[in-house]
Design a protein around this motif. Sequence first.
Motif, mmCIF file in Angstrom:
data_model
loop_
_atom_site.group_PDB
_atom_site.id
_atom_site.type_symbol
_atom_site.label_atom_id
_atom_site.label_comp_id
_atom_site.label_asym_id
_atom_site.label_seq_id
_atom_site.Cartn_x
_atom_site.Cartn_y
_atom_site.Cartn_z
ATOM 1 N N ALA A 41 75.114 11.928 27.988
ATOM 2 C CA ALA A 41 74.565 13.189 28.496
ATOM 3 C C ALA A 41 73.543 13.783 27.524
ATOM 4 C CB ALA A 41 75.699 14.187 28.744
ATOM 5 N N LEU A 42 73.831 13.739 26.229
ATOM 6 C CA LEU A 42 72.883 14.241 25.233
ATOM 7 C C LEU A 42 71.602 13.422 25.231
ATOM 8 C CD1 LEU A 42 75.393 14.974 22.339
ATOM 9 C CD2 LEU A 42 73.905 16.680 23.422
ATOM 10 N N ALA A 43 71.733 12.100 25.377
ATOM 11 C CA ALA A 43 70.543 11.242 25.401
ATOM 12 C C ALA A 43 69.679 11.549 26.615
ATOM 13 C CB ALA A 43 70.959 9.775 25.400
ATOM 14 N N MET A 44 70.290 11.725 27.786
ATOM 15 C CA MET A 44 69.520 12.050 28.981
ATOM 16 C C MET A 44 68.905 13.443 28.884
ATOM 17 S SD MET A 44 69.649 9.291 30.757
ATOM 18 C CE MET A 44 69.479 8.607 29.083
ATOM 19 N N GLY A 45 69.568 14.362 28.169
ATOM 20 C CA GLY A 45 68.993 15.681 27.960
ATOM 21 C C GLY A 45 67.765 15.659 27.069
ATOM 22 N N LEU A 46 67.720 14.718 26.132
ATOM 23 C CA LEU A 46 66.545 14.593 25.263
ATOM 24 C C LEU A 46 65.339 14.065 26.027
ATOM 25 C CD1 LEU A 46 68.229 12.986 22.124
ATOM 26 C CD2 LEU A 46 67.199 15.261 22.223
ATOM 27 N N PHE A 47 65.598 13.249 27.069
ATOM 28 C CA PHE A 47 64.519 12.654 27.854
ATOM 29 C C PHE A 47 64.806 12.918 29.330
ATOM 30 C CE2 PHE A 47 65.039 10.292 23.943
ATOM 31 C CZ PHE A 47 63.737 10.223 23.456
ATOM 32 N N PRO A 48 64.564 14.151 29.802
ATOM 33 C CA PRO A 48 64.976 14.527 31.155
ATOM 34 C C PRO A 48 64.162 13.890 32.268
ATOM 35 C CG PRO A 48 63.793 16.329 30.119
ATOM 36 C CD PRO A 48 63.990 15.296 29.057
ATOM 37 N N SER A 49 62.981 13.373 31.990
ATOM 38 C CA SER A 49 62.172 12.811 33.068
ATOM 39 C C SER A 49 61.091 11.911 32.498
ATOM 40 C CB SER A 49 61.523 13.944 33.888
ATOM 41 O OG SER A 49 60.616 14.684 33.084
ATOM 42 N N GLY A 50 60.450 11.161 33.407
ATOM 43 C CA GLY A 50 59.298 10.361 33.032
ATOM 44 C C GLY A 50 59.662 9.050 32.357
ATOM 45 N N SER A 51 58.618 8.381 31.841
ATOM 46 C CA SER A 51 58.820 7.067 31.236
ATOM 47 C C SER A 51 59.669 7.144 29.979
ATOM 48 C CB SER A 51 57.468 6.432 30.900
ATOM 49 O OG SER A 51 56.740 7.250 29.988
ATOM 50 N N GLY A 52 59.732 8.322 29.345
ATOM 51 C CA GLY A 52 60.571 8.470 28.164
ATOM 52 C C GLY A 52 62.023 8.198 28.469
ATOM 53 N N ARG A 53 62.487 8.611 29.651
ATOM 54 C CA ARG A 53 63.870 8.338 30.026
ATOM 55 C C ARG A 53 64.097 6.838 30.179
ATOM 56 N NH1 ARG A 53 67.922 11.284 34.211
ATOM 57 N NH2 ARG A 53 67.986 12.651 32.420
ATOM 58 N N GLY A 54 63.114 6.137 30.743
ATOM 59 C CA GLY A 54 63.235 4.689 30.878
ATOM 60 C C GLY A 54 63.389 4.021 29.529
ATOM 61 N N ARG A 55 62.583 4.441 28.559
ATOM 62 C CA ARG A 55 62.702 3.846 27.224
ATOM 63 C C ARG A 55 64.045 4.190 26.591
ATOM 64 N NH1 ARG A 55 57.161 5.302 27.199
ATOM 65 N NH2 ARG A 55 57.614 7.300 26.193
ATOM 66 N N ALA A 56 64.506 5.431 26.819
ATOM 67 C CA ALA A 56 65.801 5.835 26.276
ATOM 68 C C ALA A 56 66.924 4.989 26.862
ATOM 69 C CB ALA A 56 66.052 7.321 26.557
ATOM 70 N N LEU A 57 66.861 4.731 28.169
ATOM 71 C CA LEU A 57 67.889 3.898 28.792
ATOM 72 C C LEU A 57 67.795 2.458 28.315
ATOM 73 C CD1 LEU A 57 67.870 5.356 32.404
ATOM 74 C CD2 LEU A 57 69.808 5.330 30.829
ATOM 75 N N GLY A 58 66.590 2.005 28.001
ATOM 76 C CA GLY A 58 66.446 0.677 27.427
ATOM 77 C C GLY A 58 67.140 0.570 26.080
ATOM 78 N N VAL A 59 66.956 1.593 25.244
ATOM 79 C CA VAL A 59 67.642 1.629 23.947
ATOM 80 C C VAL A 59 69.150 1.676 24.163
ATOM 81 C CG1 VAL A 59 68.025 3.026 21.874
ATOM 82 C CG2 VAL A 59 65.701 2.693 22.734
ATOM 83 N N TRP A 60 69.573 2.454 25.150
ATOM 84 C CA TRP A 60 71.005 2.577 25.452
ATOM 85 C C TRP A 60 71.601 1.241 25.870
ATOM 86 C CZ3 TRP A 60 73.424 6.829 24.103
ATOM 87 C CH2 TRP A 60 74.723 7.033 24.518
ATOM 88 N N GLY A 61 70.888 0.540 26.732
ATOM 89 C CA GLY A 61 71.367 -0.763 27.167
ATOM 90 C C GLY A 61 71.422 -1.764 26.031
ATOM 91 N N ALA A 62 70.414 -1.727 25.164
ATOM 92 C CA ALA A 62 70.408 -2.651 24.018
ATOM 93 C C ALA A 62 71.585 -2.373 23.096
ATOM 94 C CB ALA A 62 69.093 -2.515 23.254
ATOM 95 N N ALA A 63 71.867 -1.092 22.857
ATOM 96 C CA ALA A 63 72.988 -0.734 21.982
ATOM 97 C C ALA A 63 74.319 -1.166 22.589
ATOM 98 C CB ALA A 63 72.988 0.777 21.729
ATOM 99 N N ALA A 98 73.463 15.733 11.752
ATOM 100 C CA ALA A 98 72.178 16.067 11.137
ATOM 101 C C ALA A 98 71.006 16.021 12.115
ATOM 102 C CB ALA A 98 71.900 15.098 9.985
ATOM 103 N N LEU A 99 71.090 15.168 13.146
ATOM 104 C CA LEU A 99 69.900 14.879 13.945
ATOM 105 C C LEU A 99 69.976 15.316 15.397
ATOM 106 C CD1 LEU A 99 69.309 11.225 12.657
ATOM 107 C CD2 LEU A 99 68.075 13.293 11.940
ATOM 108 N N VAL A 100 71.171 15.500 15.935
ATOM 109 C CA VAL A 100 71.303 15.737 17.374
ATOM 110 C C VAL A 100 71.546 17.218 17.645
ATOM 111 C CG1 VAL A 100 72.616 15.175 19.452
ATOM 112 C CG2 VAL A 100 72.189 13.413 17.730
ATOM 113 N N PRO A 101 70.698 17.843 18.459
ATOM 114 C CA PRO A 101 70.914 19.249 18.806
ATOM 115 C C PRO A 101 71.925 19.384 19.937
ATOM 116 C CG PRO A 101 68.939 18.480 19.871
ATOM 117 C CD PRO A 101 69.451 17.317 19.039
ATOM 118 N N GLU A 102 72.526 20.536 20.043
ATOM 119 C CA GLU A 102 73.420 20.816 21.157
ATOM 120 C C GLU A 102 72.594 21.194 22.369
ATOM 121 O OE1 GLU A 102 75.843 20.478 23.188
ATOM 122 O OE2 GLU A 102 77.409 21.351 21.929
ATOM 123 N N SER A 103 73.041 20.782 23.534
ATOM 124 C CA SER A 103 72.391 21.194 24.776
ATOM 125 C C SER A 103 72.905 22.565 25.164
ATOM 126 C CB SER A 103 72.705 20.183 25.884
ATOM 127 O OG SER A 103 72.282 20.685 27.122
#
Length: 500
Positions: free
Chosen positions: A129-151, A192-197
Motif C-alpha cells: 500500500a505504501l509503495a502504491m501510494g508513492l506512485f499513484p498513477s502513470g508509468s511510475g506505478r508500472g516501474r514500481a510494480l516491476g521492482v516489486w515483482g523482482a523483489a 529513515a526513508l518511508v513517509p506515512e500516508s
Amino acid sequence: MNLGRTKDRASPATRPGAALAALAAAQFTVMLATSIVNVALPQIRAGVNLSADGTTWVINAYGLAFGALLLAGGRAADILGRRRALIAGLALFAGASLAAGLATSTGVLITARAVQGIGAAAIAPAALALAMGLFPSGSGRGRALGVWGAASGAGGAGGVLLGGLLTQAWGWPWIFHSVALGAVLVLIAVAALVPESAVRGSARFDLLGTLTVTVALTCLVWALTTARGTGWTDVRVLGALAAAGTLLAAFAVIEVRRPNALIPPRLITTGRVAAGNLLMAVLGSVWIALFFFLPLYQQQVLGMGPLATGAGQLPLAVANMLGAAVAPRIARRFGGTATVSAAMLTEAAGLLWLSRLSADGSYLADVLGPSVLVGLGLSVAFVQLTALAVDGVPPQDAGLAGGLVNTTRQVGGAIGLAALATLAGSVTAHASTRQPHLEALSAGYRAAFTVSSVLLTAAALLAPPLIRRSRTARGVPPTTADASAPPRRHDPAAHRAPTT
C-alpha cells in the motif's frame, strides 16, 4: 480532488526511489522467509529432534499464520497507519526470526515460525500500500510494480540459494539469524526513508468479520497442509474443511450487513480486482509448489548438496528479476491482458518441460532451461496480476487490497501444494511397486509439474474473457481487455493512471 494522491507527513523532499527500495526490501524479506528453510529441513530436523510431522510444521506454521492474518493486517494498516504497521511487523518478524535461530526444541521453533508469519502478515499489505501510494498513477506505478515483482521473485528463489549456503557453511540456525538481521536493517531503512500516508480507512475495525474470516482461513489452510500427510479422508481434515466453509458463508452474511465491513463490497466491484485476485490464486497454486518440488528433485534424485541446489536456483532468480523489470514495458506495448496470458503460457511451457525430468537426468538437461522460462513467465504474470488486483482501489482501501491479493496467492498456494503433493505422493507410491525408488520419485514430480502446466494454460486461456467481463460488468469500456488491442491511455493493466 484526486484521491489517487496522498500527502505525506514526512518531509516534502521525500525520495520515492529510495523509499521504494526500502519497501521492496521488506517484501523480499517476507518472501525469503517463505523459502529459505526448504533446503535446510534435514539439518533442522536433526538439530531439534523433529518428528516427520514437526518438520512439516516448520513450513506450515509460517504459511498458516501468514495466510490467515493478511486481511486483518491489511485493514489494520489502513486504520492505524501503514508505516506504523510496517515497522511493528518488521520488529515482530525480526524478534521471531532470532528466536527461531536460538530454538533448541520443537515447540519453540514452530511457535517462532508462527510469530514470523504474524509479522509477515503485517508487513506485506502495508508495504504494498505504501509503495502504491508513492506512485499513484502513470508509468511510475508500472516501474514500481516491476521492482516489486523482482523483489518477490528474488526472495523466493534467493531463499533457496541463501538457505543452502548458510546451512552448509555455518549450520541451520544462521538461516534464521540472517533473516533477523535483514529485517532489522530493513526496519531502519523504512524508518529513515518511508513517509506515512495521510490517507486512512474507517476509524472502526470490523472485529466480528475479522475474527470470522481469520478462523475460517486458519481452518482452511490447516486442513490443506495437514491433508498432505494424512490424506483427504482424515476426519480432522474433513472437519476443518467443513468449519472453514461454514465460517466463510457466515463471513459473507456478516459483511453484507456491516457498515464497517472488513471487505466492503466496493472493493470487489472496483476495477478488475476480482479478476486479478482469482488469477493470482491460480498463479500462487503452482508458484509455491514449484519451489517445493524443484529443490526436492535436485537433492533427492540428482543428489545435489544444499549449496549446489541453492546455486541451481540462480538462473530462475535472474530470469525472474529480468521479467519483472521488462513487464511494464511489455504491457504498454501489447496490452495488459495479452501480457498476462502470454506470461502464464510461458510459465506453463517451462513447467511442461520440467514434466519430462527423469531419474537419470541432469541439472543442465532437465532443470536449467525450464527454470529460465518459468522465471520469466512467473515474474511478468505476478507484476500484471498485482496491477489488476489494485486497479482503481480507493486510497483508503489500499492496505486491504494488498492484503487481499497476498491472501489469494497464499491460500491458492496452500491449496495447490496440498493437492499437488497428494498427487505426487500417490503417483510415487503406485510407481514404487514396479520401479526403482528414484524413478518412482521422478514420476511423482513429473505428475505435479504436468498438472501445474495444465492449470496455468487453462488460466491463460480464461484470462481475456474473465478480465473483459470484469471490466464490462462495472461499465468500463473494453480496451485492453481485448488481448489483441494495444493499451490505451487509461488502461490500468498496462500501468496507466487508474481511475478512482
